[in-house]
Design a protein around this motif. Structure first.
Motif, short mmCIF file in Angstrom:
data_model
loop_
_atom_site.label_atom_id
_atom_site.label_comp_id
_atom_site.label_asym_id
_atom_site.label_seq_id
_atom_site.Cartn_x
_atom_site.Cartn_y
_atom_site.Cartn_z
N THR A 191 0.81 -1.21 0.00
CA THR A 191 0.00 0.00 0.00
C THR A 191 0.84 1.27 0.00
O THR A 191 0.31 2.37 0.10
N VAL A 192 2.16 1.13 -0.10
CA VAL A 192 3.05 2.30 -0.11
C VAL A 192 2.90 3.04 -1.44
O VAL A 192 3.07 2.44 -2.51
N PRO A 193 2.61 4.34 -1.43
CA PRO A 193 2.53 5.10 -2.67
C PRO A 193 3.89 5.11 -3.38
O PRO A 193 4.95 5.13 -2.74
N THR A 194 3.86 5.11 -4.69
CA THR A 194 5.09 5.09 -5.46
C THR A 194 5.99 6.28 -5.14
O THR A 194 7.22 6.18 -5.18
N GLY A 195 5.39 7.42 -4.81
CA GLY A 195 6.16 8.61 -4.50
C GLY A 195 7.05 8.45 -3.28
O GLY A 195 7.97 9.25 -3.08
N GLN A 196 6.79 7.44 -2.43
CA GLN A 196 7.59 7.22 -1.24
C GLN A 196 8.72 6.20 -1.45
O GLN A 196 9.48 5.92 -0.54
N LEU A 197 8.81 5.65 -2.65
CA LEU A 197 9.86 4.67 -2.94
C LEU A 197 11.18 5.37 -3.23
O LEU A 197 11.22 6.57 -3.52
N SER A 198 12.26 4.61 -3.18
CA SER A 198 13.57 5.15 -3.56
C SER A 198 13.63 5.35 -5.07
O SER A 198 12.79 4.83 -5.81
N GLY A 199 14.65 6.07 -5.52
CA GLY A 199 14.79 6.31 -6.96
C GLY A 199 14.94 5.02 -7.74
O GLY A 199 14.34 4.86 -8.81
N GLY A 200 15.72 4.09 -7.21
CA GLY A 200 15.89 2.81 -7.88
C GLY A 200 14.61 2.01 -7.95
O GLY A 200 14.31 1.38 -8.97
N GLU A 201 13.84 2.02 -6.87
CA GLU A 201 12.57 1.29 -6.86
C GLU A 201 11.58 1.91 -7.84
O GLU A 201 10.81 1.20 -8.49
N ARG A 202 11.61 3.24 -7.95
CA ARG A 202 10.70 3.89 -8.91
C ARG A 202 11.08 3.52 -10.34
O ARG A 202 10.20 3.26 -11.17
N GLN A 203 12.38 3.47 -10.65
CA GLN A 203 12.77 3.10 -12.01
C GLN A 203 12.47 1.64 -12.30
O GLN A 203 12.10 1.29 -13.42
N ARG A 204 12.57 0.78 -11.29
CA ARG A 204 12.18 -0.62 -11.48
C ARG A 204 10.68 -0.73 -11.74
O ARG A 204 10.23 -1.54 -12.56
#
Length: 230
Positions: free
Chosen positions: A135-148
């Motif tokens: 349920t974590v919003p994408t905006g709270q992910l790390s840069g690497g997790e967002r690119q993945r």
């Protein structure tokens, strides 16, 4: 060798009487990766735009999965792009308020998938790529997790051609290396063709073939195998 996933032939593009690309040739087959490098303003993004069908060349053809997209009408182009091309941008271009699985599933839903199938395949891809899809919003992910997550979104419709525009440009060195390794594993894992536009020589060096845009033409550099024998 079979039908190439991307085949650019005699591509010429000019703007305001300035030639950016002149008779460019590029063929990338399934399971193969290619990197395109060059200085700012050399035409790398224009070449990628032509491959996406967002930029119309003055001459030449751009075949994606056997279809010349330069002659398609807008709706036919959009359908062909959705079915055959996945795109990864430098900053991901994700919806930050949505979870990773919602971002990825949304692309599948827009591509015509049923809701259950879209979410199931999105979760599978994210798991394979090591991204939390809770349920974590994408905006709270790390840069690497967002690119993945962006890679999962690009792959969710099972495209034959994956395009990436400076996908590691906003990442630190350690994260860049991890994302680059993931990116260049895609052709082998999913059978697609991969074209990466990058300023980063280290990232470009991971491709099967590397090209440089210079003097409005595309010149091939030594491949990884050739470089390894030097």
């Amino acid at each position: 060798m079979g039908e190439p996933k991307l085949w650019i032939r005699g591509l010429t593009y000019e703007v305001a009487d300035r030639v950016l690309l002149d008779r460019v040739e590029l063929r990338v087959d399934a399971g193969e990766s290619a990197a395109v490098v060059g200085p700012s303003g050399s035409g790398k993004s224009t070449l990628l735009g032509c491959a996406l069908g967002l930029v119309r060349p003055r001459a030449g053809s751009v075949l994606v999965a056997g279809t010349d997209i330069t002659g398609l009408r807008q709706r036919a182009l959009e359908r062909h792009r959705s079915a055959n091309i996945g795109m990864v941008f430098q900053f991901g271009e994700l919806l930050p308020e949505l979870t990773p699985v919602e971002n990825v599933a949304l692309a599948a839903l827009l591509g015509g998938a049923k809701a259950g199938d879209a979410y199931e395949w999105a979760e599978t891809l994210l798991k394979e790529l090591g991204v939390p899809y809770s349920t974590v919003p994408t905006g709270q992910l790390s840069g690497g997790e967002r690119q993945r997550t962006a890679f999962a979104r690009a792959l969710v419709n099972r495209p034959g051609l994956l395009l990436a525009d400076e996908p590691t440009g906003a990442l630190d060195a350690r994260t860049r290396d991890a994302v680059a390794e993931l990116m260049f594993s895609a052709p082998g894992r999913w059978g697609c063709a991969l074209v990466v536009v990058t300023h980063d020589a280290q990232v470009a060096g991971l491709a099967d073939r590397c090209f440089e845009l210079i003097d409005v033409g595309l010149a091939q550099r030594p491949s990884r195998a050739e470089a390894g024998h030097r």
